[in-house]
Design a protein around this motif. Structure first.
Motif, mmCIF file in Angstrom:
data_model
loop_
_atom_site.group_PDB
_atom_site.id
_atom_site.type_symbol
_atom_site.label_atom_id
_atom_site.label_comp_id
_atom_site.label_asym_id
_atom_site.label_seq_id
_atom_site.Cartn_x
_atom_site.Cartn_y
_atom_site.Cartn_z
ATOM 1 N N VAL A 16 0.836 -1.203 0.000
ATOM 2 C CA VAL A 16 0.000 0.000 0.000
ATOM 3 C C VAL A 16 0.867 1.249 0.000
ATOM 4 O O VAL A 16 0.622 2.199 -0.756
ATOM 5 N N VAL A 17 1.887 1.270 0.853
ATOM 6 C CA VAL A 17 2.740 2.456 0.947
ATOM 7 C C VAL A 17 3.471 2.712 -0.366
ATOM 8 O O VAL A 17 3.469 3.844 -0.888
ATOM 9 N N ARG A 18 4.068 1.676 -0.920
ATOM 10 C CA ARG A 18 4.795 1.875 -2.179
ATOM 11 C C ARG A 18 3.841 2.191 -3.324
ATOM 12 O O ARG A 18 4.179 2.938 -4.248
ATOM 13 N N GLY A 19 2.626 1.625 -3.264
ATOM 14 C CA GLY A 19 1.629 1.963 -4.266
ATOM 15 C C GLY A 19 1.207 3.414 -4.171
ATOM 16 O O GLY A 19 1.003 4.083 -5.196
ATOM 17 N N LEU A 20 1.083 3.930 -2.950
ATOM 18 C CA LEU A 20 0.729 5.338 -2.775
ATOM 19 C C LEU A 20 1.803 6.259 -3.351
ATOM 20 O O LEU A 20 1.489 7.297 -3.947
ATOM 21 N N ILE A 21 3.054 5.877 -3.168
ATOM 22 C CA ILE A 21 4.130 6.699 -3.725
ATOM 23 C C ILE A 21 4.065 6.674 -5.251
ATOM 24 O O ILE A 21 4.201 7.711 -5.917
ATOM 25 N N ILE A 22 3.838 5.472 -5.813
ATOM 26 C CA ILE A 22 3.701 5.359 -7.263
ATOM 27 C C ILE A 22 2.504 6.174 -7.747
ATOM 28 O O ILE A 22 2.484 6.677 -8.880
ATOM 29 N N ALA A 23 1.486 6.328 -6.899
ATOM 30 C CA ALA A 23 0.296 7.085 -7.284
ATOM 31 C C ALA A 23 0.645 8.517 -7.682
ATOM 32 O O ALA A 23 0.016 9.088 -8.575
ATOM 33 N N LEU A 24 1.637 9.106 -7.030
ATOM 34 C CA LEU A 24 2.038 10.468 -7.399
ATOM 35 C C LEU A 24 2.604 10.495 -8.817
ATOM 36 O O LEU A 24 2.363 11.449 -9.575
ATOM 37 N N ILE A 25 3.369 9.462 -9.190
ATOM 38 C CA ILE A 25 3.879 9.374 -10.554
ATOM 39 C C ILE A 25 2.712 9.215 -11.533
ATOM 40 O O ILE A 25 2.654 9.886 -12.574
ATOM 41 N N VAL A 154 0.296 9.837 4.881
ATOM 42 C CA VAL A 154 -0.348 11.140 5.104
ATOM 43 C C VAL A 154 -0.260 12.017 3.855
ATOM 44 O O VAL A 154 -1.258 12.606 3.417
ATOM 45 N N ALA A 155 0.926 12.105 3.255
ATOM 46 C CA ALA A 155 1.161 13.069 2.180
ATOM 47 C C ALA A 155 0.407 12.738 0.900
ATOM 48 O O ALA A 155 -0.176 13.618 0.259
ATOM 49 N N VAL A 156 0.391 11.466 0.508
ATOM 50 C CA VAL A 156 -0.196 11.112 -0.791
ATOM 51 C C VAL A 156 -1.713 11.300 -0.810
ATOM 52 O O VAL A 156 -2.249 11.923 -1.741
ATOM 53 N N PRO A 157 -2.480 10.777 0.180
ATOM 54 C CA PRO A 157 -3.930 11.010 0.137
ATOM 55 C C PRO A 157 -4.299 12.493 0.172
ATOM 56 O O PRO A 157 -5.213 12.919 -0.552
ATOM 57 N N ALA A 251 -4.839 6.542 -8.435
ATOM 58 C CA ALA A 251 -4.293 6.291 -7.098
ATOM 59 C C ALA A 251 -4.629 4.878 -6.630
ATOM 60 O O ALA A 251 -3.769 4.159 -6.097
ATOM 61 N N LEU A 252 -5.878 4.461 -6.808
ATOM 62 C CA LEU A 252 -6.277 3.118 -6.395
ATOM 63 C C LEU A 252 -5.536 2.048 -7.200
ATOM 64 O O LEU A 252 -5.113 1.022 -6.649
ATOM 65 N N ALA A 253 -5.391 2.286 -8.508
ATOM 66 C CA ALA A 253 -4.656 1.337 -9.343
ATOM 67 C C ALA A 253 -3.205 1.230 -8.904
ATOM 68 O O ALA A 253 -2.615 0.132 -8.909
ATOM 69 N N SER A 254 -2.616 2.341 -8.521
ATOM 70 C CA SER A 254 -1.230 2.320 -8.041
ATOM 71 C C SER A 254 -1.092 1.478 -6.787
ATOM 72 O O SER A 254 -0.127 0.714 -6.637
ATOM 73 N N VAL A 255 -2.051 1.615 -5.892
ATOM 74 C CA VAL A 255 -2.026 0.797 -4.669
ATOM 75 C C VAL A 255 -2.137 -0.679 -5.030
ATOM 76 O O VAL A 255 -1.407 -1.531 -4.486
ATOM 77 N N GLY A 256 -3.027 -1.006 -5.957
ATOM 78 C CA GLY A 256 -3.160 -2.391 -6.389
ATOM 79 C C GLY A 256 -1.877 -2.927 -7.001
ATOM 80 O O GLY A 256 -1.478 -4.077 -6.756
ATOM 81 N N ILE A 257 -1.211 -2.095 -7.803
ATOM 82 C CA ILE A 257 0.054 -2.518 -8.412
ATOM 83 C C ILE A 257 1.125 -2.718 -7.344
ATOM 84 O O ILE A 257 1.929 -3.657 -7.411
ATOM 85 N N GLY A 258 1.144 -1.829 -6.352
ATOM 86 C CA GLY A 258 2.108 -1.986 -5.269
ATOM 87 C C GLY A 258 1.922 -3.293 -4.513
ATOM 88 O O GLY A 258 2.894 -3.990 -4.188
ATOM 89 N N ILE A 259 0.665 -3.644 -4.239
ATOM 90 C CA ILE A 259 0.383 -4.914 -3.549
ATOM 91 C C ILE A 259 0.753 -6.095 -4.439
ATOM 92 O O ILE A 259 1.372 -7.072 -3.992
ATOM 93 N N LEU A 260 0.370 -6.034 -5.737
ATOM 94 C CA LEU A 260 0.715 -7.110 -6.669
ATOM 95 C C LEU A 260 2.225 -7.296 -6.754
ATOM 96 O O LEU A 260 2.732 -8.433 -6.791
#
Length: 966
Positions: A16-25, A154-157, A251-260
């Motif tokens: 989730v955390v790494r997916g959130l970071i990817i969400a910014l990209i 905190v920062a990404v959401p 953002a949600l897709a990024s979280v999914g990719i991070g988990i995958l």
């Protein structure tokens, strides 16, 4: 128990955390794409200098973290502003593909700026990155939260919600949407698309800085010069899942990719690169979906190939002018032969051979991108396939193909000599490129660049490691052998000369194909796919030809590179993603689409660092800064400069020659007479439909997103007839022609020359004798008039690829005949002075005449003309009536004409159809249509004063103000 081995709570938190970071990209990619239809490949790297600055300020100088954090975020935002003003704005009207290439240069420039920062990556910054929140928190169930993870949670959401609100619920968001939907209309409402672009890139820079800071904080390492292609790929996949439009979905897709990512990495530790391969498959599926949803993301012409103006006929009569290309090639070849004799050290000869091998690879970009307009960021991946396949053939590869316990093919291939293995490796690369091309037939430009980048990443991380290619080892041996008269086993000089011969052959054959119908059809499809189909060209065949040829050349160059180094470290050198990007830079710097440019680009990008390995300026000139300077100031590359001086010398010489009398002929050329008598497919186009017509539609309907454009149209055109189509703007006239030609999907029935063509593609209908011109008259901007006519002559007999490549006598004679017939048609229509001018340089009136020349060349039996006088001055319009009539007479053809000039259409038509709201409201002789009450009402409404001023009879409604349409 099984579930625990697949998935853990702590794994979920990390994903989730790494997916959130990817969400910014991902959000940064979506933001720029929504505002400018550009995929920003520098979305992460723009923030790298700001992140390095934070490391220096806090980690080295111990300044307050949060103050520095805010400051570097502002630096990141300012970096985005500078990039937009200095690069993107200068390319504001350039093709989006070129802007994408520019973002690659921006990314490399950001990396260079980071390396130049003083005191960066020294002391403790080598291993640590400052973090504002220290410590760890154990939440139970094996879950541990670190300070870096809290910062991201905190920062990404907060950033995502703020950006969603800004663009969805403010006037700024409305301005962004308006400038994207219709920039011209946005200007009229007081919105500046350029200022909107600046604001968007500023926000993108802010997001980039925040994302890279979070990545560095989470990895606890300051060893960060670029975010890497893997991170970019994850953000790109998330953006594609969001349809390049939705921030929350991205953002949600990024979280999914991070988990995958975490699940696959944790459970398949022995499958290196599996994540990248899965993401590549996802990109292929998502890009195909996106291309079906938005076919016209980038309709700009591909003007960045250097324009090589033809030499006039009287200059070609001078032997040294006529032989100038051969003289230049001979001088270059002589210099290449002498060079290794002057510099005899093996290391120098190794570098020379490497330059030549890379030049071969650049030629593949010349074909696919320069000719076909298909930007591939994975050509060095195909080169790697060629190299590893050649190595497998040399050692005798073990083949084991099957599913489960079922073996389809199992055995060991015999060892093959080096020279043959190189060719077979190129064939394997060719086959793979063709497969990729089949999957990319509906994809072009930006989306193809995304899918080929994903392929390059997957190849480097996963595909190269397949046992049949590499035996699962990180390095592969490709021992050399004798190659004809050259002993290349240990002799770099012999290998250099063998590579020189290969390069010379490739340049010669590719140049020959470019001057033939093969090259013209590829470029024609690139420039105007619909117009090419109307001239019987198959876009599918042209695109696959470009992919296959480029794949073979890339595989050949890669196999030569592999033989040069002998030990192929495929994950470290030559065949990486960065090498694919460098290959594009070589093509652009040298001159995209030019064979000479391929060599010059390789000399510049590969040669300069080889000759001056310790010079700090050379890497900048050969990558980021050099690429950007070329794109901004010399879009045609160094080749454009050379042709500029050549043209200046020839123009100076020509001005001192006596003028030649203009060539023109009043009698139709013999080729035209033969075409009119027989036609390209006489056995098909001379037939008639059941009712005696040559063209008929029955209950034809066309809808766009539920809106009816053409409804229940019954239409027919008899042999030799001129049929006019009239109606107000939006009546459905052009759509009806598009449905007849097969350019839009329609229901109902279309019959052409006795055949039901309803389900046939546009080029197959053209092959049956249906010709078409288009309202815009763009034709093929980057082809000359002579090439356009020669392209149209493909309708009489397509150019054979293999016959042309192998110089078969039949193909040689066909090309000469095509050139002579084009010259006859050009003289017949008085276009001799424009013969070697590019269509983009012609006036609208002249382009209309070129259109008619193409029609005469194709010699269709039924011709659909869509507003042939649109954009033409009134005096020229008056001359078009007799010209169109003559075209009809020369070809003995049936004409269907859409025209707003009513006097013209009434004077040349035998029958006229009037359309309103997609339906036929009247049909008959011109005199009857001119006085038909329904037609008058359609054009003038029911206002009696307007009708009276027109001189027409006022239609009377039987009741009230309702006009009958019976």
């Amino acid at each position: 128990m099984v579930l625990a081995s697949i998935f853990t709570a702590n794994l979920l938190v990390i994903g989730v955390v790494r997916g959130l970071i990817i969400a910014l990209i991902a959000i940064g990619i979506v933001l720029v794409y929504r505002s400018s239809r550009v995929i920003n490949f520098a979305v992460g790297d723009i923030g790298v200098p700001a992140t390095a600055l934070l490391a220096i300020m806090v980690g080295l100088h111990h300044w307050p973290y949060w103050l520095c954090f805010v400051a570097v975020l502002l630096v990141g935002a300012l970096s985005g502003t500078v990039v937009e003003l200095a690069v993107i704005r200068r390319l504001f009207r350039a093709p989006r593909v070129i802007v994408l290439v520019a973002t690659i240069g921006v990314a490399e420039l950001a990396q260079a700026v980071t390396r130049a920062l003083p005191n960066y990556h020294t002391g403790q910054l080598i291993t640590t990155f400052p973090t504002p929140i220290h410590g760890q928190w154990h939440l139970g169930g094996g879950v541990t939260i670190t300070g870096a993870q809290v910062l991201a949670l905190v920062a990404v959401p907060v950033t995502t919600i703020a950006l969603w609100w800004l663009l969805g619920h403010t006037r700024f968001g409305e301005a962004v949407r308006a400038s994207v939907a219709n920039p011209d209309l946005a200007r009229l409402t007081g919105i500046s698309p350029k200022l909107v672009s600046t604001a968007v890139w500023t926000i993108s820079g802010f997001l980039s800085a925040l994302a890279v800071i979070l990545i560095a904080t989470d990895s606890t390492s300051a060893d960060l010069v670029s975010i890497g292609p893997d991170t970019l790929l994850r953000g790109l996949v998330a953006a594609l899942i969001a349809g390049m439009t939705s921030f929350p979905i991205a953002a949600l897709a990024s979280v999914g990719i991070g988990i995958l990512d975490q699940v696959l990495t944790f459970n398949f530790t022995n499958q290196t690169g599996l994540v990248q391969f899965v993401l590549f498959v996802a990109v292929v599926v998502l890009v195909g979906r996106a291309s079906r949803r938005a076919e016209s993301a980038d309709t700009a012409g591909f003007q960045f190939a250097p324009r090589v103006h033809g030499v006039s006929e009287r200059l070609r009569a001078i032997w040294w002018v006529r032989r100038l290309p051969q003289l230049g090639a001979g001088a270059a070849l002589l210099a290449a032969i002498v060079l290794p004799l002057l510099f005899s050290q093996p290391s120098q000869q190794f570098n020379f051979a490497m330059i030549l091998a890379f030049a071969v690879c650049v030629v593949s970009v010349t074909v696919l991108t320069g000719w076909g307009g298909q930007l591939s960021l994975g050509q060095m991946a195909f080169a790697g396939i060629g190299a590893l396949s050649a190595a497998a053939f040399v050692r005798g590869a073990a083949v084991d193909i099957g599913i489960g316990h079922v073996r389809i093919l199992k055995g060991t291939l015999p060892a093959i000599p080096f020279g043959v293995a190189v060719l077979l490796g190129a064939v394997v690369a060719c086959l793979l490129a063709t497969i990729v091309g089949v999957g990319a037939l509906r994809v072009r430009g930006l989306l193809l660049a995304a899918s080929t980048l994903a392929f390059a990443i997957a190849a480097q991380a996963y595909i190269f490691g397949i046992p049949v290619l590499s035996l699962g080892l990180p390095t592969v041996q490709l021992p050399r052998g004798r190659l004809g008269p050259f002993d290349i086993t240990v002799n770099n000089q012999g290998y250099y000369f063998a590579t020189l011969i290969v390069l010379a052959i490739v340049l010669f054959l590719v140049g020959h194909l470019r001057k033939s119908g093969v090259g013209r059809t590829i470029i024609g499809v690139r420039e105007n796919e619909s117009a090419a189909q109307a001239l019987t060209i198959s876009p599918t065949k042209a695109k696959l030809t470009a992919f296959a040829l480029a794949g073979f050349v890339a595989g050949l160059g890669g196999a030569i590179l592999g033989g040069l180094v002998e030990t192929i470290g495929y994950t470290e050198r030559f065949f990486t993603v960065n090498d694919s990007l460098a290959l594009v830079a070589m093509a652009v710097i040298g001159g995209l689409g030019s064979r000479v440019g391929a060599v010059i680009g390789a000399l510049w990008v590969v040669g300069l660092p080889a000759f001056w390995p310790h010079n700090q300026t050379v890497p900048l000139l050969t990558s980021s800064i050099g690429l950007l300077i070329i794109l901004l100031y010399i879009p045609g590359g160094f080749t454009q400069i050379g042709y500029f001086f050549r043209d200046a010398v020839l123009r100076f010489y020509e001005q001192r020659l006596p003028p030649l009398p203009p060539k023109a002929t009043l009698e139709p050329p013999q080729s035209l007479v033969r075409a009119a008598a027989g036609g390209p497919v006489a056995d098909e186009s001379d037939r008639a439909n059941e009712d005696g017509s040559v063209l008929r539609t029955i209950a034809l309907d066309v809808t766009f997103a539920g809106l009816v454009a053409v409804h229940d149209v019954d239409f027919r055109a008899m042999p030799g007839e001129v049929v006019g189509l009239i109606g107000t703007n939006g009546a459905g006239k052009s759509t009806l022609l598009n449905a007849i030609g097969g350019f839009v999907a329609a229901t109902g029935r279309v019959e052409l020359c006795g055949r039901d063509v309803t389900k046939l593609e546009a080029h197959r209908r053209a092959r049956l004798g249906l010709g078409r011109t288009f309202q815009a008259a763009t034709l093929f901007p980057e082809l000359t008039v002579r090439e356009v006519v020669e392209l149209a002559l493909e309708a009489r007999g397509p150019t054979s690829f293999w016959g042309t490549l192998l110089y078969l006598p039949t193909s040689t004679r066909s090309e000469r005949r095509r050139h002579a017939e084009a010259a006859e048609l050009i003289d017949f229509l008085g276009l001799g002075r424009y013969a070697d001018r590019y269509v983009a340089e012609l006036s609208t009136g002249t382009r209309r005449i070129v259109e008619l020349a193409a029609l005469l060349a194709a010699a269709p039996k039924v011709i659909c003309l869509d507003e042939p006088t649109a954009g033409v001055a009134q005096r020229e319009t008056e001359a078009f009536g007799p010209l169109i009539t003559r075209v009809r007479a020369e070809l003995d053809a049936t004409l269907v004409i859409v025209e707003h000039d009513l006097p013209l259409i009434m004077s040349i038509s035998d029958r006229v159809y009037a359309l309103e709201a997609g339906s036929v409201i009247a049909e008959g002789l011109p005199e009857a249509i001119r006085s038909d009450p329904r037609v008058i009402a359609s054009y003038l409404g029911t206002d009696e004063r307007a009708i009276a001023r027109s001189g027409a009879e006022v239609p009377r409604a039987p009741r009230g103000n309702v006009l009958t349409t019976d």
